[in-house]
Structure formats: structure tokens, C-alpha cells
Design a protein around this motif. Structure first.
Motif, PDB file in Angstrom:
ATOM      1  N   TYR A 182      -7.931 -11.639   3.036  1.00 22.52           N
ATOM      2  CA  TYR A 182      -7.833 -11.709   4.499  1.00 22.52           C
ATOM      3  C   TYR A 182      -9.113 -11.200   5.162  1.00 22.52           C
ATOM      4  N   LEU A 183      -9.699 -10.169   4.583  1.00 19.81           N
ATOM      5  CA  LEU A 183     -10.969  -9.660   5.124  1.00 19.81           C
ATOM      6  C   LEU A 183     -12.081 -10.695   4.986  1.00 19.81           C
TER       7      LEU A 183
ATOM      8  N   GLN B  85      -3.481  -5.509  -2.737  1.00 16.11           N
ATOM      9  CA  GLN B  85      -4.817  -5.158  -2.270  1.00 16.11           C
ATOM     10  C   GLN B  85      -5.757  -6.360  -2.370  1.00 16.11           C
TER      11      GLN B  85
ATOM     12  N   SER C 128      -6.589  -1.246  -8.492  1.00 15.47           N
ATOM     13  CA  SER C 128      -6.210  -2.059  -7.346  1.00 15.47           C
ATOM     14  C   SER C 128      -4.794  -2.588  -7.564  1.00 15.47           C
TER      15      SER C 128
ATOM     16  N   SER D 177     -11.058  -4.941   9.636  1.00 18.64           N
ATOM     17  CA  SER D 177     -10.926  -3.826   8.693  1.00 18.64           C
ATOM     18  C   SER D 177      -9.462  -3.688   8.299  1.00 18.64           C
ATOM     19  N   LEU D 178      -9.224  -3.048   7.155  1.00 16.95           N
ATOM     20  CA  LEU D 178      -7.865  -2.943   6.644  1.00 16.95           C
ATOM     21  C   LEU D 178      -6.970  -2.066   7.514  1.00 16.95           C
ATOM     22  N   ASP D 179      -7.552  -1.160   8.274  1.00 14.59           N
ATOM     23  CA  ASP D 179      -6.705  -0.335   9.140  1.00 14.59           C
ATOM     24  C   ASP D 179      -6.157  -1.129  10.330  1.00 14.59           C
TER      25      ASP D 179
ATOM     26  N   LEU E  70      -5.151  -8.534   0.613  1.00 13.86           N
ATOM     27  CA  LEU E  70      -5.797  -7.995   1.813  1.00 13.86           C
ATOM     28  C   LEU E  70      -7.305  -8.265   1.785  1.00 13.86           C
ATOM     29  N   ASN E  71      -7.894  -8.167   0.607  1.00  7.23           N
ATOM     30  CA  ASN E  71      -9.330  -8.460   0.500  1.00  7.23           C
ATOM     31  C   ASN E  71      -9.636  -9.916   0.862  1.00  7.23           C
TER      32      ASN E  71
ATOM     33  N   SER F  88       0.812  -1.226   0.000  1.00  3.80           N
ATOM     34  CA  SER F  88       0.000   0.000   0.000  1.00  3.80           C
ATOM     35  C   SER F  88       0.838   1.266   0.000  1.00  3.80           C
TER      36      SER F  88
ATOM     37  N   ILE G 212      -4.638  -4.095   9.790  1.00  8.91           N
ATOM     38  CA  ILE G 212      -3.735  -5.073   9.202  1.00  8.91           C
ATOM     39  C   ILE G 212      -2.388  -5.105   9.913  1.00  8.91           C
TER      40      ILE G 212
END
Length: 575
Positions: free
Chosen positions: A443-444, A437, A433, A550-552, A440-441, A314, A554
């Protein structure tokens, strides 16, 4: 140092015919100059492991040389003639960039043709997956590739493929070993029949390239391909003969090749290990990526069955993905494309191995298909395709940087996988993207899974005994708690038993026996102990996971998982 009688009994036959004078002189020199090396060269016979037969080159029964390979090839020839007694038997042979690979490949070809078997020998070095492809393409009964994958320069190897394009699996492997063990070195037919030898190259190359493009490309607009900047390194290996052509013919023109690693070289002069699993191996490629502003870095091992991938995070920083991450990304992409373009009929499946990320099971469940899990080694994934012809294989992989798309190749394939990961990157970039990214998606959606591997090298006779004792200790003194978490389940693939430590219930394990132990902890962590089948190592695999809201979160989630892995390693005294 005194040479033991048991060793001398194995050495003495190598001091006379049928062994040539050069071999006899080398054995005599070892007897006087380095008895310990002599012992290591003769104390056992090389055996087939998860990736075939692999070892140090030199004289002796525990070395790769014309006689050990000749004996294996003679045994395989005898076995082929028994299996296909009334058929025209054809065999394909390839070899990689290692020292002596070309000459050893010709010796192997001569033994086959001396036995009346027609041979298709690549005229120059080629990737291992192309050999797997060629076996089926040319309707051969078997295939051989001379390679030691990513082992050090002093190694070489001999991988055997069956008529389905997959590596040997039971019962063929055991039956062939029996044939080999019945032979004396005097039984080897070395005088080849040149009329049965065919050299192959461009025609098979193009068929393989076409197959890769057909299986790993997805009608991406040319503009999207033009925007993707790629850095590629073959790490002095065979992939340079094919991957640049695959990328070019698939429409990727913005490719920079690491010049220092472009030429095949069995000394692998720019790396400590030609293994894309090792961050150091991609150092030059990462430096070139910074100079060119590349989006993605791809490196392949010497025989081009494994690939390492680096992408920008990122913050725009290049980071190396591990094999579990690339496997999850590619599998999720293939499943989504399959769902959109074909739809699932209910007979599809993906494949993975017992030491790989559990996220593969989560992906399969989410798409309503099956995930088959086998032993370590891609021969077991290929066997899944062979054993279930009524089912459709989509893709599969293992943690050690291997992946396979469809069934055109029945082994891990860095060639088609390189194209696939470029397709994913190009689509993601065009959509604003990135591969990072997309990870990360995942992982969510499925949970943040993090894996780690420790390999302990134990060389020689003492090392082999030490590894053996470590596995005995783990079995005789089973761990009940690790890092404060109770062990709830132990799978022992040697005894084929899975034991629930809470209920003491025992369930049978329905896959072939293997010297592997897996612990499952109460918090979902997984720890596996497994001696390598091709290297003097014992490996410990760790998998931990947590929910990602949430991604914040991570960074904190990753720190938590890293600490958990460190604590497990410390608690097991593996530091």
C-alpha cells in the motif's frame, strides 16, 4: 397452478422412453404436487457460464441429472471425434464431494467409452486443479470435473477442459453447444465399454504434488518452515486428499487441520456456505488458530480451486484477507522472486480480470512487464497462456479468491497457492515481518486499494428477468455522477465499446463480449455491474484508492475508503 403449454411440451417427452421409470415417476409427482417447481425445472436448458454448467440436481432440462449430463457428454464426444478424427482420443474425469458426483462421473465416463473414447477416471474425489493438471499430464484431448464449487448442497456441475488444461473458451464452447443442441435424448449412448475405462489415483497424485512443490516453493531453510504455525480446513471438500501431503512433502510439519471439517461431506454440515469468501466459513479455523497460536489460516472450497487466507495484523489479531489482497501479495512475491532468481527478459506477463484490483496493473508497471486483463473467469487467464505461447506467464488471479502459478495447471489452483502463501508467510516471519506487514508495504509503494463486493440473489424465472432488467436500466439510463464524482469513462463489454463521457470518443474493446458494465470515476474509483454466469445473482464490484504516506495513517486511510464505498453504495441505491 396451471401448467403452461410451452412447459408441457418440454415435460411430456420425459414421461416415456428413453427416460427411465424412476425419472418418469419423479416428473409425474412434480406435475401434481409442485407445478411451480416443475416450471423452474423445464423452462430452459442449462447453459455453459463462466465456470461451465452448474445447476440444481433433479429431473428436467434445467437440472443436473444423468440425461442432461449424458446429452452434453454425447455432444462433446461427437465434437471430439470431429476434431481428432484420426487420433486416439483420451479424456480425464474427476469429481468432488457433492452428492451424486461419483455416480454421475461414472455415467459421464460410460457415455465417453460407449463412443469409443478412452477414459481416465479418478478412483475417488480429487481437486479440480488436479484434473486440469491430469489432462496435460496424460496427454488427453479433454477433461471433465463434476463439481458445483461453493454452491449450496443441492447443486452440482459439469466443467469441461480442453487439451491445454484450460476450460472451454470460444470457439470450442459455442461449437460444442451446437453439437449438443442437435441431439435428442435418444441419441445418448449410455452403455459403456469397460475396456476403455482406466482408474487413476496415486501415480497422478504424486506427479501433481511434485509439480506444486516445483512451482510454489523457494528453497526456504527448514528452520523457517518449522517456525510457521498453520491451520488448514478443507471445508468438507476435496483438498484434504492433496494439500496435507503437499505441505508435508514441502517441509511444513506444524499444520493443524480443523477436525470437524476434515471429512468430505456434500451436506457441508458445519457451514452455511462452503465458500472461503464468506467469513463465517472460516469460523472454526479461526477458533483453532487462537488455541494453537497459529500464524496463518487457510481454507479451501469444496473442489479446491479457491482459497481464503487469514493472518495476524499488527496487533496480533487474526483478520481475513480478501481475494484482491491475497492476489496482490502473491503476485508481488512472485515478481520479486523472478527478478532476483531469473531476471526479466521482457516477454513475461501476469494476468487478471476486469473486476479485480487495479493494483495488478501497478505491480506489472513497476516491474516493467505486461499485465493482461480478461473477462471474469479463469478460463480467460488460461486462454492468455494459450494465445501467447511466446510469452512467459508468471502468475495471475481474480478477486473471487482464485490464483494460478505458472502454467502447469490452467485454472485457479488452491493447492499450489496454499503452498505459495505458506512460503511467503515463512519467509516474512523469519525476517521479523508478516504477511500483513508485506501487504501494508504494498500500500505504501503502490497506493492503498480497497475493494468491496455486493451480490444480490434473484432466484428463478422472476429473478432472471429482474437481473436482465437491471442491466437494461443501467444501459438505457447511464449514470453521469456517483457520490459527487463525475463518471469519466464507461466500458460496456456487451457492445464492446468504451465511451469517454468528457470527449464522447468511443474506443473498441478488444476482448470477447460479455454482459458487464464498468464505470470509472474522476477520483479513480471503479464500479462494475455483472450478472453471474453460474449463480442466480447480479454482482456489483467497487474499487477505491488513496495514497498512503506512512503506516501510522493506515487506520484513517481505511476509514476514509470504507466511507467512500458506503457512500457509493447508498448513492446507487444498493443498500
Amino acid at each position: 397452478m396451471k401448467i403452461e403449454r410451452e412447459i408441457l411440451d418440454k415435460v411430456n417427452p420425459w414421461l416415456e422412453s428413453p427416460f427411465d421409470i424412476e425419472t418418469q415417476d419423479l416428473v409425474k409427482d412434480l406435475m401434481t404436487s409442485d407445478p411451480s417447481k416443475l416450471e423452474d425445472s423445464f423452462y430452459k436448458n442449462l447453459e455453459f457460464g463462466t465456470g461451465g454448467m452448474r445447476g440444481i440436481m433433479g429431473v428436467g432440462t434445467n437440472r443436473i441429472n444423468k440425461y442432461t449430463l449424458g446429452k452434453n457428454t454425447q455432444g462433446l464426444s461427437n465434437y471430439l471425434k470431429k476434431c481428432f478424427s484420426n487420433e486416439n482420443i483420451k479424456v480425464a474425469i474427476a469429481y468432488d464431494c457433492r452428492h451424486n458426483s461419483k455416480s454421475l462421473a461414472k455415467i459421464v465416463a460410460d457415455v465417453f467409452t460407449a463412443n469409443g473414447i478412452e477414459v481416465f477416471l479418478f478412483s475417488d474425489l480429487r481437486p479440480t486443479p488436479e484434473l486440469s493438471f491430469a489432462v496435460k499430464h496424460l496427454k488427453c484431448k479433454a477433461g471433465i470435473v463434476l463439481t458445483a464449487s461453493h454452491n449450496p448442497p443441492e447443486y452440482n456441475g459439469y466443467k469441461v477442459y480442453w487439451e491445454d488444461g484450460g476450460q472451454l473458451v470460444p470457439p470450442q464452447d459455442g461449437e460444442i453447444i451446437q453439437e449438443i443442441e442437435q441431439l435428442a435424448y435418444t441419441d445418448i449412448l449410455f452403455s459403456g465399454n469397460e475396456t476403455l475405462l482406466n482408474y487413476i489415483d496415486k501415480e497422478v497424485d504424486q506427479a501433481f504434488i511434485d509439480s506444486c512443490i516445483q512451482n510454489a516453493s523457494f528453497n526456504i531453510p527448514q528452520e523457517s518452515k518449522d517456525q510457521l504455525k498453520i491451520v488448514f480446513t478443507p471445508l468438507h471438500g476435496t483438498s484434504v486428499t492433496i494439500i496435507p501431503s503437499v505441505l508435508e512433502q514441502a517441509g511444513y510439519k506444524n499444520v493443524s487441520i480443523v477436525s470437524e471439517q476434515k471429512e468430505p461431506n456434500g451436506d457441508f454440515p458445519t457451514v452455511k456456505s462452503p465458500n472461503p469468501e464468506e467469513p463465517e466459513a472460516l469460523k472454526l479455523a479461526l477458533e483453532l488458530a487462537e488455541k494453537t497460536g497459529a500464524d496463518i489460516v487457510i481454507g479451501t472450497d469444496p473442489d479446491s480451486d479457491r482459497l481464503g487466507v487469514a493472518v495476524r495484523d499488527s496487533n496480533g489479531t487474526m483478520i481475513l484477507l480478501n481475494g484482491n489482497q491475497t492476489m496482490a501479495i502473491m503476485t508481488a512475491f512472485l515478481l520479486e522472486q523472478w527478478k532476483r532468481n531469473k531476471g526479466f527478459k521482457g516477454n513475461e506477463f501476469i494476468g487478471t480480470t476486469i473486476v479485480s484490483t487495479p493494483m495488478m496493473l501497478e505491480l506489472a508497471s513497476a516491474y516493467g512487464i505486461e499485465c493482461k486483463v480478461g473477462l471474469t473467469g479463469f478460463k480467460w487467464i488460461a486462454k492468455m497462456i494459450k494465445d501467447f505461447p511466446e510469452q512467459q506467464f508468471i502468475g495471475g488471479g481474480e478477486e473471487s479468491f482464485g490464483y494460478m502459478i505458472g502454467d502447469a495447471v490452467r485454472d485457479k489452483d488452491a493447492v499450489a497457492s496454499t503452498l505459495l502463501v505458506c512460503e511467503i508467510a515463512a519467509i516474512a516471519k523469519a525476517a521479523g515481518s508478516s504477511i500483513y506487514q508485506e501487504l501494508l508495504n504494498l500500500y505504501l509503494d503502490y497506493g492503498f486499494y480497497k475493494e468491496h463486493l455486493i451480490s444480490l440473489t434473484k432466484k428463478g424465472i422472476e429473478g432472471a428477468n429482474e437481473i436482465k432488467q437491471m442491466m437494461i436500466d443501467l444501459r438505457e439510463n447511464p449514470v453521469s455522477e456517483i457520490n459527487g464524482e463525475r463518471v469519466i469513462f464507461i466500458e460496456d463489454y456487451q457492445s464492446s465499446e468504451a465511451r469517454n463521457l468528457f470527449t464522447e470518443e468511443i474506443e473498441p474493446i478488444e476482448i470477447p463480449k460479455s454482459n458487464v458494465l464498468i464505470y470509472y470515476l474522476e477520483d479513480g474509483s471503479k464500479i462494475c455491474a455483472r450478472p453471474s454466469g453460474t449463480e442466480p445473482k447480479i454482482k456489483f464490484y467497487f474499487s477505491v484508492n488513496t495514497d498512503l504516506q506512512s503506516l501510522d495513517k493506515i487506520a484513517s486511510a481505511e476509514a476514509y475508503l470504507n466511507q467512500k464505498i458506503e457512500n457509493i453504495i447508498s448513492d446507487m441505491n444498493l443498500n
